[in-house]
Structure formats: C-alpha cells, structure tokens
Design a protein around this motif. Structure first.
Motif, PDB file in Angstrom:
ATOM      1  N   HIS A 155       0.867  -1.174   0.000  1.00 56.40           N
ATOM      2  CA  HIS A 155       0.000   0.000   0.000  1.00 56.40           C
ATOM      3  C   HIS A 155       0.904   1.224   0.000  1.00 56.40           C
ATOM      4  N   HIS A 207       2.134   2.046   3.326  1.00 57.58           N
ATOM      5  CA  HIS A 207       2.688   0.913   4.060  1.00 57.58           C
ATOM      6  C   HIS A 207       4.174   0.825   3.748  1.00 57.58           C
ATOM      7  N   SER A 239      -0.736  -7.804  11.651  1.00 55.51           N
ATOM      8  CA  SER A 239      -1.224  -8.866  10.773  1.00 55.51           C
ATOM      9  C   SER A 239      -1.505  -8.258   9.405  1.00 55.51           C
ATOM     10  N   MET A 240      -0.973  -8.875   8.351  1.00 53.13           N
ATOM     11  CA  MET A 240      -1.206  -8.366   7.008  1.00 53.13           C
ATOM     12  C   MET A 240      -2.674  -8.490   6.622  1.00 53.13           C
ATOM     13  N   GLU A 241      -3.346  -9.555   7.087  1.00 52.97           N
ATOM     14  CA  GLU A 241      -4.747  -9.757   6.749  1.00 52.97           C
ATOM     15  C   GLU A 241      -5.649  -8.732   7.428  1.00 52.97           C
ATOM     16  N   GLU A 242      -5.200  -8.204   8.565  1.00 57.24           N
ATOM     17  CA  GLU A 242      -6.025  -7.257   9.314  1.00 57.24           C
ATOM     18  C   GLU A 242      -5.354  -5.881   9.406  1.00 57.24           C
ATOM     19  N   MET A 243      -4.621  -5.518   8.336  1.00 56.17           N
ATOM     20  CA  MET A 243      -3.828  -4.294   8.358  1.00 56.17           C
ATOM     21  C   MET A 243      -4.696  -3.041   8.458  1.00 56.17           C
ATOM     22  N   GLN A 245      -7.645  -2.908  10.007  1.00 47.70           N
ATOM     23  CA  GLN A 245      -8.588  -3.069  11.109  1.00 47.70           C
ATOM     24  C   GLN A 245      -7.877  -2.754  12.425  1.00 47.70           C
ATOM     25  N   GLY A 294      -5.539  -5.293  14.045  1.00 48.25           N
ATOM     26  CA  GLY A 294      -4.329  -5.648  13.306  1.00 48.25           C
ATOM     27  C   GLY A 294      -3.251  -4.594  13.382  1.00 48.25           C
ATOM     28  N   PHE A 319       5.847  -7.026   9.981  1.00 46.47           N
ATOM     29  CA  PHE A 319       4.930  -6.773   8.869  1.00 46.47           C
ATOM     30  C   PHE A 319       4.946  -5.298   8.454  1.00 46.47           C
TER      31      PHE A 319
END
Length: 460
Positions: A109, A112, A161-165, A167, A170, A206
């Motif tokens: 991102h 990111h 957490s990459m999946e919950e970046m 949220q 995360g 991460f």
C-alpha cells in the motif's frame, strides 16, 4: 600470520591507529613484492585489506559502486557532528556510536512501509528508532477533491497482521502528531517498540502503516496530502527507518574542538593536501596543452588545416593557464637567492632533526587508493598520522614524556638496568573520526571510531 606480525610490531595491546598503520604497511610491502594480482591470488583471505576492514568493523565489503544519493538526514547528521577529514566534534543523537538508515524495501500500500532489520539484532544495544517521511508540497487535484482543514493528524502504526492491516486489531499505535496541512518537510516518529519486537522475533515484522486524517477523523490522503515514495521521488527524500545503537565495545571518545591547536594543525595539513591536488591538476592540464602543441606541429607537417589546429591549441593553453598571463621576474629576486638557499638549508636541518626525535609524521589513508571510494560517502580519506623518532636522554618537556618514560630514560642512560631500552615514541592524544558509508544491502551507516587520528606524540 599478519595478526602475529602486527602484534609483534605494535604490541598485543596496541592502539587502533597502530594496527591500521601496520595493516597498510604490510599491504604496501606485499604489493611491491608480488604485485596486486599476486596479492589477490595468493593471500586474498588474509590480506591487509581484510585486516583493515576488521579494524573498521565492516564484516562484508560491498562488491559494487553506489551511484544513488544517501538520505538527506544522514548527510546532514554527518555534517553536524564532524569537521574537516571526518574528525568528530560531538556525540551522535541519543549518544549512539552507530546510526543506520534503512530504505523502504517493499509494500502492499502507498502508506505501508517495510524494513529489514533482522541482520542487525546482535550488533549492539538499541537506543532509539525513528521513522522519517517527507511531506510533499500540496498539489491541486484535477478532481473535485475537498481541501483538508488547516491541521491534520498523522498516526504511525506497527502492523501486527497483514490480513487485518486496515482493522484496529491488526495495528498497534506507536506515535501520533498534529501538523499543518499546507507545509512540507520531514516528519519524524519514534518507533522503538516496533523495532524491538522485530529484533526479538523476525516473523512479526509486517512493517509500518501511516494514516492521515482530519481532526474529525476523516481520511485525507490524496493529491493534496501526499508523501515522497521510494521509487517516485529523489533518493534523498525517500522514507527511511533510522536506528540508533551503541556497540558493546570499550569506548575512548575524544572529540575535537575547533580552537584546539592540534586540530588547527591537522586542518592546515588537509588544506595543503587539497592545494597540492589543485597544483597536480594544473600540471596535468599543462601537459595536455603541450601534447596539443605537438599534435599541431605534426598536423602542419601532414598538410592538415593549420587554422583549425591553432584554434584548438590556443584553447587548450588558455584552459591550462586559467586566464592568467605570464608575470615578469622581479629584479630583486636574484639578490634574494642567497637568503632563500640559507632558508632551504635551515628547513632541511629542522626536518632532519624532527625526524630523528620523537615527532608526528603524516600518514594519509586514501580510501580511493585502497579501493573503498565506491561505497564510502564521506570522508574520502583522512590523515591518521603516525609517531616516529627517538627518545634520547635527557627527555625534554617538548617530548611530552610520562614519569615512567623519564625514569626509564635515566635507567637506560646509567646502564643500571639489564635490557632496558629507551622509551618509545607513541601517540599520547588520539581523536575520534566518523565514517558515512553504504553497506552491501543499500543501508547508509554513520559510525564513530575512537583512537583513529594521532593528535600529538610523546615518549612513553
């Protein structure tokens, strides 16, 4: 083998500068005997350059030349704590002796950022870590983008957490601040907690996430609020992670003061060296002009266009002379020849005496000649000096003897002690220097080295 030789020549507990001198001396002598190619083929694993790299604490010499610009913060920091020749004037931020900047490696991102710090986990104590990002000038958008209010809030998070970046669960908030939406420049955030976690467990790295919102909580990222990106803007403006560490070494920092007599002497030597470089450059230009003259003569002999050749020759001559005309020799110059000859004789005698008695002599470490100029940013070299000469009885105060050296000199003169030699000429004051360089992973490092420049010599 070289370790044994240098230990015998300089002593097992010798200073850093003595070991550098020994390593360079061995390198020069071996290259003269077997040549550079022979040295590379026969003794590359244990040659003097490898030993010199260990003195500087560089485990892996970069195998390439870096053409990109270092981060602006690192060059400004280097200039703020050093003087001519890399001499250190004060301690670095947080009293760190090593400052490393890491470029952003990859991201998923635009806001990111990811930094690989895993290989530096055991190279010292972490003092602080900062994230630096450059806020660009606002740029009007072609779309109907609403301009933010005067103040915006910038927050930086550690991504858990990459999946919950995107949220709340995360992310972990590291730092936040309010800045003007209309100004541009560097923004700095403290991220020590994230770096500590990454060093303890590399699998948790991460990266970092930056958000910008209005004071009402609305996201304002866009063309008006924008930041420099690694592959889109100048290298000096790239977002970086800066890590400040202290190595687990016994330190002897000695910073110079601009008014120190020893520093003024070193500065004069550096200026004289720079003037010598200019003189050599002018000499090369004059030789080039002479070659043009010879080429012009050959061109006329071969029937070439003389006007064209004359123009080229005159241009080369003007360039070599730097616009200066020839000056007439003064009529009183011949009458001063005798005085000049006497002065030269006196200078030769003074230099001979200085070389016989304990004194400081020049020892310039040129990183270009060593082959390190492709990755060392500053300085390009430094004058380490070395101490040489005798310490004969009686020792005077100009030789800065210790009480022990004075007693040793007396015992030697009276011949009352068996196998007691004269005192040795060694550095009795050493300065610290700082180097700014690239490592093999494109990281820029500012490192302080103690006991590197002999300021004065004395009999010990």
């Amino acid at each position: 083998m070289e370790n044994v030789v240098c230990d015998r020549l300089t002593g097992a507990r010798s200073s850093t500068i003595a070991r550098i001198w020994c390593a360079m001396f061995l390198y020069i002598m071996v290259t003269r005997i077997v040549g550079v190619d022979g040295l590379t083929k026969r003794s590359r694993p244990t040659d003097a350059i490898d030993r010199l790299s260990k003195v500087f604490g560089i485990s892996k010499i970069p195998a390439r030349i870096f053409h990109r610009s270092p981060p602006q913060y690192m060059t400004e920091l280097y200039n703020s704590i050093t003087e001519t020749g890399g001499l250190t004037t004060k301690a670095g931020p947080y009293n760190a002796d090593v400052v490393r900047s890491f470029p952003d490696k990859d991201s998923v991102h635009r806001m990111h950022f990811h930094y690989n710090v895993s290989q530096y986990g055991e190279e010292g104590s972490l003092l602080e870590a900062e994230f630096h990002i450059f806020k660009m000038k606002p740029r009007p958008s072609e779309e109907a983008e609403m301009k933010p209010t005067h103040l915006i809030e910038m927050k930086i998070y550690q991504v858990l957490s990459m999946e919950e970046m995107f949220q709340p669960k995360g992310l972990r908030l590291l730092d936040a601040r309010r800045v003007s939406a209309h100004v541009h420049g560097w923004q700095k955030f403290r991220v020590k907690r994230a770096v500590e976690a990454w060093l303890n467990d590399t699998t948790t790295n991460f990266g970092l996430l930056v958000t910008t919102t209005s004071l009402h909580g609305h996201h304002v990222n866009g063309s008006y609020i924008r930041f420099a990106q690694r592959n889109e803007h100048h290298d000096s403006k790239q977002p970086i992670l800066v890590v400040f560490t202290e190595e687990h070494l016994q330190r002897h920092p000695n910073f110079i003061k601009p008014e120190d007599a020893e520093y003024l002497e070193i500065k004069r030597d550096i200026e004289a060296r720079e003037q010598e470089k200019v003189r050599r450059k002018e000499l090369m230009m004059r030789r080039k002009a002479l070659r043009f003259l010879n080429e012009g003569h050959r061109a006329r002999m071969m029937g070439m266009n003389p006007a064209q050749e004359d123009s080229r020759i005159m241009s080369a001559l003007k360039q070599s002379q730097g616009g200066r005309g020839r000056t007439k020799r003064s009529t009183g110059q011949s009458s001063r020849k005798g005085n000049g000859r006497k002065k030269r004789t006196f200078d030769m005698i003074s230099r001979y005496r200085n070389r016989r008695t304990c004194s400081k002599q020049q020892m310039y470490v040129d990183f270009d000649e060593i082959g390190w100029s492709g990755w060392i940013i500053s300085p390009k070299g430094y004058n380490a000096y070395h101490c040489t000469g005798e310490c004969p009885f009686p020792l005077g105060q100009s030789q800065k003897p210790t009480n022990h050296a004075t007693v040793q000199s007396i015992v030697h003169a009276l011949r009352v002690g068996k196998d007691v030699g004269t005192p040795c000429c060694v550095p009795n004051k050493l300065y610290s220097i700082s180097l700014l360089y690239f490592d093999d992973d494109e990281n820029v490092i500012l490192k302080q080295y103690d006991d590197m420049v002999a300021a004065t010599c004395g009999c010990h």
